[in-house]
Design an enzyme around this catalytic site. Sequence first.
Site, PDB file in Angstrom:
ATOM      1  N   GLU A  68       7.659 -21.156 -46.735  1.00 55.78           N
ATOM      2  CA  GLU A  68       7.445 -20.801 -45.337  1.00 55.78           C
ATOM      3  C   GLU A  68       8.133 -19.478 -45.043  1.00 55.78           C
ATOM      4  O   GLU A  68       8.803 -18.898 -45.908  1.00 55.78           O
ATOM      5  CB  GLU A  68       7.951 -21.927 -44.419  1.00 55.78           C
ATOM      6  CG  GLU A  68       7.131 -23.199 -44.565  1.00 55.78           C
ATOM      7  CD  GLU A  68       7.509 -24.267 -43.559  1.00 55.78           C
ATOM      8  OE1 GLU A  68       8.406 -24.029 -42.736  1.00 55.78           O
ATOM      9  OE2 GLU A  68       6.899 -25.347 -43.610  1.00 55.78           O
ATOM     10  N   HIS A 123       8.183 -21.098 -31.230  1.00 51.38           N
ATOM     11  CA  HIS A 123       7.288 -21.143 -32.383  1.00 51.38           C
ATOM     12  C   HIS A 123       6.108 -20.213 -32.106  1.00 51.38           C
ATOM     13  O   HIS A 123       5.495 -20.284 -31.042  1.00 51.38           O
ATOM     14  CB  HIS A 123       6.792 -22.565 -32.648  1.00 51.38           C
ATOM     15  CG  HIS A 123       6.237 -22.738 -34.022  1.00 51.38           C
ATOM     16  ND1 HIS A 123       5.034 -22.201 -34.411  1.00 51.38           N
ATOM     17  CD2 HIS A 123       6.739 -23.376 -35.115  1.00 51.38           C
ATOM     18  CE1 HIS A 123       4.812 -22.499 -35.681  1.00 51.38           C
ATOM     19  NE2 HIS A 123       5.830 -23.212 -36.134  1.00 51.38           N
ATOM     20  N   ARG A 147      10.375 -15.803 -37.461  1.00 54.13           N
ATOM     21  CA  ARG A 147       9.650 -16.389 -36.341  1.00 54.13           C
ATOM     22  C   ARG A 147       9.775 -15.592 -35.039  1.00 54.13           C
ATOM     23  O   ARG A 147       8.817 -15.486 -34.279  1.00 54.13           O
ATOM     24  CB  ARG A 147      10.148 -17.822 -36.092  1.00 54.13           C
ATOM     25  CG  ARG A 147       9.572 -18.822 -37.056  1.00 54.13           C
ATOM     26  CD  ARG A 147      10.065 -20.219 -36.745  1.00 54.13           C
ATOM     27  NE  ARG A 147       9.337 -21.205 -37.533  1.00 54.13           N
ATOM     28  CZ  ARG A 147       9.616 -22.501 -37.529  1.00 54.13           C
ATOM     29  NH1 ARG A 147      10.599 -22.961 -36.781  1.00 54.13           N
ATOM     30  NH2 ARG A 147       8.918 -23.330 -38.265  1.00 54.13           N
ATOM     31  N   HIS A 150      10.307 -24.140 -29.081  1.00 47.09           N
ATOM     32  CA  HIS A 150      10.236 -25.022 -30.251  1.00 47.09           C
ATOM     33  C   HIS A 150      11.581 -25.602 -30.658  1.00 47.09           C
ATOM     34  O   HIS A 150      11.666 -26.774 -31.020  1.00 47.09           O
ATOM     35  CB  HIS A 150       9.648 -24.241 -31.420  1.00 47.09           C
ATOM     36  CG  HIS A 150       9.380 -25.062 -32.635  1.00 47.09           C
ATOM     37  ND1 HIS A 150       8.530 -26.152 -32.633  1.00 47.09           N
ATOM     38  CD2 HIS A 150       9.852 -24.966 -33.911  1.00 47.09           C
ATOM     39  CE1 HIS A 150       8.468 -26.687 -33.851  1.00 47.09           C
ATOM     40  NE2 HIS A 150       9.275 -25.996 -34.637  1.00 47.09           N
ATOM     41  N   ARG A 208      16.754 -19.758 -36.373  1.00 43.55           N
ATOM     42  CA  ARG A 208      16.682 -20.766 -37.427  1.00 43.55           C
ATOM     43  C   ARG A 208      15.631 -20.425 -38.488  1.00 43.55           C
ATOM     44  O   ARG A 208      14.501 -20.072 -38.169  1.00 43.55           O
ATOM     45  CB  ARG A 208      16.348 -22.128 -36.809  1.00 43.55           C
ATOM     46  CG  ARG A 208      16.129 -23.231 -37.827  1.00 43.55           C
ATOM     47  CD  ARG A 208      15.847 -24.543 -37.134  1.00 43.55           C
ATOM     48  NE  ARG A 208      14.596 -24.537 -36.389  1.00 43.55           N
ATOM     49  CZ  ARG A 208      13.408 -24.866 -36.901  1.00 43.55           C
ATOM     50  NH1 ARG A 208      13.316 -25.193 -38.181  1.00 43.55           N
ATOM     51  NH2 ARG A 208      12.340 -24.866 -36.151  1.00 43.55           N
TER      52      ARG A 208
END
Length: 539
Positions: A126, A243, A289, A348, A383
């Site tokens: 990811e 997100h 992100r 998120h 994160r």
Amino acid sequence: MGVSIEDFVPALAGKDVDDVVILGGGLAGLFCALKLAPRPVTVISNAPIGQGASSAWAQGGIAAAVSEHDTFEKHRDDTLIAGAGICESKIVEQMTREAGDRVRDLLSYGVPFDKDLEGRLALSREAAHSENRVVRVRGDMAGKAIMDALIEAVRKSPSIRVLEGFMGESLMREGRYVTGILARKRGGLERMAFPAKAVVLASGGIGHLFAVTTNPGEANGHGLAMAARAGAVLADAEFVQFHPTALNIGKDPAPLATEALRGEGALLINTAGERFMSKVHKLGELAPRDIVARAIHREVMSGRGAFLDCREAIGASFSDRFPTVYAACIEARIDPATQPIPIAPAEHYHMGGVLTDANGRTSLDGLWAAGEVASTGAHGANRLASNSLLEAVVFAARIAEDIQGLMPTPRSAFWAEQDKEPGLPSQRNTDERQAISDLRQTMNRNVGVERDADGLRQALVDIAAAEAKCSRVSIRNMMISARIIAASALKREESRGGHFRSDFPDADPARASRSFTTLEEINDIAAAAREAVHGDQSR
């Protein structure tokens, strides 16, 4: 402030004090309860365990360096880079070093992680990971599968008592020692006290404070506010992760299009079919992100729109490889195998929360915190993908080990009932529903993907106005958590990770450190902001 145990009259003389009380039926709470066995534990959950937990909705998986090509040092370094300079390096090293053991724990509880033909864990990559290290279940069903396995294990454990349908409202204290939880039966007026020798907050995040979120309705900041009111130190509350790819189909909560789709080669395009991420970051669709979320936000706000194009990368195999996302798309009458998926950023994950140490201890004696309500320093300002489930199990296990080593002195038990709140329920509920709607809209508008001082001050004014309509402690807790986030964001005059200030768009090297605060300081910031706004309006 927290509620003192002396505020309640003993109604049930001689009732035993619970050994350990855990608030929250998500991954952190259930894993901690299992690790404490056979020590007696009571798990208090707002919804049936698993149903109101963000953990059950997690699609990507859990990150762990378990392949022969990977090392915990690589995982550690990727986490530190994503954290934008403010991670606690020792915490990150500890978390990534223990990741493999926690994955093996989950396997022992029956989690059916994907495996290859030779029986080895199948791993995916990811965003911002340098190796394939995300352990998954059927592509996008890791959270549900993990929770299903843990729920079954909890139901079979005689040492664990589960009380569903209770909403935590306040922490009970004797001085600085937390002595239990005050909770309300969902849908009722009576409050009940749950005294304990040790209290673990595992109450989840703050997603439902925002109008657009991927989180369930139970993720509404109650635990954060409870700890703040009791005097706990808070950390990094301004850092909220949005997100990038929630399905933009008007649903609340917004269904999530897992990052694993981009890991498999899906592209981000606008209405004209142009890939826009290649102009923004060298990693393109797999950039961190916060960068992807802002790029998508700007495409949406400009009117160009944003879409996730999976047609070439996944195509006809979509329904088998990503069944959860596929079902959400089909429900919205979108065929992701042949059509681009409309997307927008959604709240998120909260990197901030109640400050804890390496063993999950908070600044209040007798209180531990794990999962999204806690701020361990593992995530820093942003994160790394699939580190949230990992953090939950690593620190839940550490809390259990820490509590096992303690022998608290038993205290007298108190049980309070018939402590009803004032107000006519019909009028109160109407006012509070409107207050919650106002809160969520102002958080989305002014404390969202991009922020500035004027918007944050206005948010604090709007939050105060909404709070004035509320009588229930549970609703006021939502307002307090929103105030904590907005005031912390106003205080940090720079952009870093998930916190982006359009009036301070660059990172300030002098601010490359975590933020720590208390509710008293937050209230001072909020009061000054309201005074500034009202002063401007009177001119």
